[in-house]
Write an enzyme that holds these catalytic residues in place. Structure first.
Site, PDB file in Angstrom:
ATOM      1  N   ILE A 137       0.840  -1.207   0.000  1.00 52.94           N
ATOM      2  CA  ILE A 137       0.000   0.000   0.000  1.00 52.94           C
ATOM      3  C   ILE A 137       0.873   1.255   0.000  1.00 52.94           C
ATOM      4  O   ILE A 137       0.660   2.178  -0.786  1.00 52.94           O
ATOM      5  CB  ILE A 137      -0.979  -0.020   1.192  1.00 52.94           C
ATOM      6  CG1 ILE A 137      -1.869  -1.273   1.105  1.00 52.94           C
ATOM      7  CG2 ILE A 137      -1.843   1.246   1.220  1.00 52.94           C
ATOM      8  CD1 ILE A 137      -2.745  -1.525   2.317  1.00 52.94           C
ATOM      9  N   ASP A 195      10.220   2.694   7.237  1.00 49.30           N
ATOM     10  CA  ASP A 195       9.806   1.298   7.381  1.00 49.30           C
ATOM     11  C   ASP A 195      11.008   0.497   7.867  1.00 49.30           C
ATOM     12  O   ASP A 195      11.943   0.228   7.103  1.00 49.30           O
ATOM     13  CB  ASP A 195       9.306   0.750   6.028  1.00 49.30           C
ATOM     14  CG  ASP A 195       8.702  -0.638   6.171  1.00 49.30           C
ATOM     15  OD1 ASP A 195       9.104  -1.366   7.099  1.00 49.30           O
ATOM     16  OD2 ASP A 195       7.840  -0.996   5.357  1.00 49.30           O
ATOM     17  N   ALA A 235      -4.302   2.253   8.591  1.00 51.27           N
ATOM     18  CA  ALA A 235      -3.588   1.033   8.988  1.00 51.27           C
ATOM     19  C   ALA A 235      -4.432   0.252   9.998  1.00 51.27           C
ATOM     20  O   ALA A 235      -5.264  -0.569   9.624  1.00 51.27           O
ATOM     21  CB  ALA A 235      -2.231   1.400   9.551  1.00 51.27           C
ATOM     22  N   ARG A 236      -4.281   0.597  11.264  1.00 53.61           N
ATOM     23  CA  ARG A 236      -5.107   0.055  12.340  1.00 53.61           C
ATOM     24  C   ARG A 236      -5.203   1.138  13.412  1.00 53.61           C
ATOM     25  O   ARG A 236      -4.270   1.931  13.575  1.00 53.61           O
ATOM     26  CB  ARG A 236      -4.475  -1.206  12.955  1.00 53.61           C
ATOM     27  CG  ARG A 236      -4.531  -2.454  12.072  1.00 53.61           C
ATOM     28  CD  ARG A 236      -5.945  -2.957  11.848  1.00 53.61           C
ATOM     29  NE  ARG A 236      -6.018  -4.137  11.012  1.00 53.61           N
ATOM     30  CZ  ARG A 236      -6.256  -4.127   9.700  1.00 53.61           C
ATOM     31  NH1 ARG A 236      -6.453  -2.982   9.057  1.00 53.61           N
ATOM     32  NH2 ARG A 236      -6.334  -5.248   9.023  1.00 53.61           N
ATOM     33  N   ASP A 263      -9.627   6.058   9.031  1.00 54.50           N
ATOM     34  CA  ASP A 263     -10.378   4.970   8.380  1.00 54.50           C
ATOM     35  C   ASP A 263     -10.413   3.763   9.319  1.00 54.50           C
ATOM     36  O   ASP A 263     -11.413   3.056   9.373  1.00 54.50           O
ATOM     37  CB  ASP A 263      -9.693   4.589   7.056  1.00 54.50           C
ATOM     38  CG  ASP A 263     -10.420   3.448   6.345  1.00 54.50           C
ATOM     39  OD1 ASP A 263     -11.667   3.490   6.284  1.00 54.50           O
ATOM     40  OD2 ASP A 263      -9.755   2.521   5.845  1.00 54.50           O
ATOM     41  N   GLU A 303     -13.956  -1.306  16.384  1.00 54.86           N
ATOM     42  CA  GLU A 303     -14.772  -1.166  15.177  1.00 54.86           C
ATOM     43  C   GLU A 303     -16.076  -1.946  15.311  1.00 54.86           C
ATOM     44  O   GLU A 303     -16.021  -3.165  15.467  1.00 54.86           O
ATOM     45  CB  GLU A 303     -13.973  -1.645  13.968  1.00 54.86           C
ATOM     46  CG  GLU A 303     -12.739  -0.787  13.731  1.00 54.86           C
ATOM     47  CD  GLU A 303     -12.043  -1.056  12.399  1.00 54.86           C
ATOM     48  OE1 GLU A 303     -12.388  -2.021  11.701  1.00 54.86           O
ATOM     49  OE2 GLU A 303     -11.143  -0.278  12.063  1.00 54.86           O
ATOM     50  N   HIS A 309     -13.675   2.170   8.122  1.00 59.97           N
ATOM     51  CA  HIS A 309     -12.766   1.120   7.609  1.00 59.97           C
ATOM     52  C   HIS A 309     -13.209   0.634   6.215  1.00 59.97           C
ATOM     53  O   HIS A 309     -13.583  -0.533   6.047  1.00 59.97           O
ATOM     54  CB  HIS A 309     -12.702  -0.066   8.594  1.00 59.97           C
ATOM     55  CG  HIS A 309     -11.478  -0.925   8.388  1.00 59.97           C
ATOM     56  ND1 HIS A 309     -10.952  -1.734   9.363  1.00 59.97           N
ATOM     57  CD2 HIS A 309     -10.684  -1.116   7.304  1.00 59.97           C
ATOM     58  CE1 HIS A 309      -9.905  -2.380   8.901  1.00 59.97           C
ATOM     59  NE2 HIS A 309      -9.718  -2.022   7.642  1.00 59.97           N
ATOM     60  N   GLY A 321     -11.245   1.143   3.340  1.00 63.05           N
ATOM     61  CA  GLY A 321     -10.121   1.147   2.385  1.00 63.05           C
ATOM     62  C   GLY A 321     -10.247   0.090   1.296  1.00 63.05           C
ATOM     63  O   GLY A 321      -9.961   0.338   0.132  1.00 63.05           O
ATOM     64  N   ALA A 322     -10.685  -1.093   1.691  1.00 60.51           N
ATOM     65  CA  ALA A 322     -10.737  -2.206   0.722  1.00 60.51           C
ATOM     66  C   ALA A 322     -12.126  -2.388   0.123  1.00 60.51           C
ATOM     67  O   ALA A 322     -12.354  -3.337  -0.626  1.00 60.51           O
ATOM     68  CB  ALA A 322     -10.307  -3.492   1.418  1.00 60.51           C
TER      69      ALA A 322
HETATM   70  C1  3PG Z   1      -6.446  -5.153   5.208  1.00 60.71           C
HETATM   71  O1  3PG Z   1      -6.078  -5.615   6.278  1.00 60.71           O
HETATM   72  O2  3PG Z   1      -6.127  -5.654   4.109  1.00 60.71           O
HETATM   73  C2  3PG Z   1      -7.305  -3.917   5.192  1.00 60.71           C
HETATM   74  O3  3PG Z   1      -7.413  -3.345   6.449  1.00 60.71           O
HETATM   75  C3  3PG Z   1      -8.671  -4.220   4.665  1.00 60.71           C
HETATM   76  O4  3PG Z   1      -9.241  -5.190   5.429  1.00 60.71           O
HETATM   77  P1  3PG Z   1     -10.789  -5.495   5.285  1.00 60.71           P
HETATM   78  O5  3PG Z   1     -11.005  -6.147   3.953  1.00 60.71           O
HETATM   79  O6  3PG Z   1     -11.079  -6.416   6.387  1.00 60.71           O
HETATM   80  O7  3PG Z   1     -11.497  -4.201   5.352  1.00 60.71           O
END
Ligand code: 3PG
Length: 317
Positions: free
Chosen positions: A156, A175, A239-240, A264, A269, A287, A289-290
């Site tokens: 990412i 990193d 991230a988290r 996010d 959660e 959350h 992102g994905a």
């Molecule tokens: C991940 O860990 O890849 C991202 O946080 C997305 O996770 P999720 O699909 O559970 O939202």
């Protein structure tokens, strides 16, 4: 004939992709999240050989003790922090993930949030909703020529760096897991490498959090680092939740050190208590992102590919 595998999908995975692979998935069940772990679902956990899940479901002993036939636990995505790895190891459950499958979606969202923070999109939108024309109240800023640090240079972080480069940002990465070769490559790409954790955030206009969550990244954003930050810095957490110390961040927002924040990923959660609701310079999203059809499609396909490739012949359970 291929061996058929009983699989449980936990999350909003695309049904068409799952159904297309019915030849390898002997029986499959799809539930939205852990709250749906009804007696019927517990029954399914008991018999299932594979679980494919997004985050939001805790895979620890209270749940996994029912999964007596479980052989593969796949996180469709990158982070596996919701899984008790030690317990899985003891029980002979393989833990896998699908890194990279959602990276483009997370990075694109990051760029959108950077722009939204820089141009105060959310308070201006709220103003319009309230019938207020706040054209001169908020001065935005360009992203070009800004100092941006990306914490975590994995799938990412790399994509975010690539996208931000097109805006003309000065990009630094931090990193601690990078090899010398990866660092050299990043330098060739025109990136700066922060050599120490605490100095990585100093003088930055934007701090973007993309590390995987582990003891090293726990509370990466803490009071000590906030004390070093430039006044008005904007922080984005994709991230988290626990990559940031919540209390320290709240303090930074209250005293103006942090000028903008996009969250996010949350400490809990969904959050039972959300102290960020009253800040107009905080963007809050649940959350997501994905959450694109492309990312979910890729991660579902990759999870099914992992199931297919697994050495089932020598699997006893
Ligand atoms: C991940 O860990 O890849 C991202 O946080 C997305 O996770 P999720 O699909 O559970 O939202």
């Amino acid at each position: 004939m291929k061996k058929q595998i009983k699989t449980l999908f936990i999350g909003d995975f695309p049904k068409d992709i799952i159904e297309k692979n019915a030849n390898i998935l002997a029986s499959f069940m799809s539930v939205q999240d852990v709250k749906d772990l009804t007696p019927l679902c517990i029954e399914s956990v008991k018999n299932t050989q594979v679980i494919v899940s997004r985050s939001g479901c805790l895979f620890e002993e209270p749940m996994l003790k029912f999964a007596t036939h479980l052989k593969l636990l796949i996180k469709a995505g990158a982070g596996t922090d919701m899984i008790d790895h030690e317990y899985c190891k003891r029980q002979g459950i393989f833990v896998m993930n699908t890194p990279g499958t959602n990276a483009q979606s997370v990075s694109e969202l990051t760029i959108g949030l950077v722009v939204a923070l820089a141009r105060h999109v959310v308070p201006l939108h709220s103003g319009m909703e309230e019938g207020r024309w706040l054209r001169t109240e908020y001065k935005g800023e360009e992203i070009s020529s800004k100092n941006v640090v990306i914490i975590g240079y994995g799938n990412i972080g790399r994509r975010t760096a690539k996208l931000l480069k097109t805006f003309g940002c000065f990009i630094t990465i931090y990193d601690p897991t990078l090899s010398q070769q990866e660092k050299d490559h990043a330098i060739l790409e025109g990136l700066n490498i922060a050599t120490c954790e605490n100095c990585s955030v100093k003088d930055m206009d934007f701090i973007i959090l993309h590390p995987s969550y582990n003891p090293t990244s726990h509370h990466f954003i803490n009071q000590k680092k906030i004390n070093k930050m430039k006044k008005g810095v904007k922080i984005l957490n994709l991230a988290r939740g626990n990559v940031m110390d919540q209390e320290a961040v709240l303090g930074g927002l209250n005293n103006g050190t942090i000028g903008g924040l996009a969250i996010d990923c949350w400490w809990e959660e969904p959050p039972k208590y959300n102290p960020f609701q009253n800040f107009s310079n905080v963007i809050m999203i649940p959350h997501i992102g994905a959450n694109t059809k492309e990312a979910l499609g890729r991660s579902t396909k990759e999870a099914i590919n992992l199931i297919e490739k697994h050495d089932w012949k020598n699997t006893k359970k």
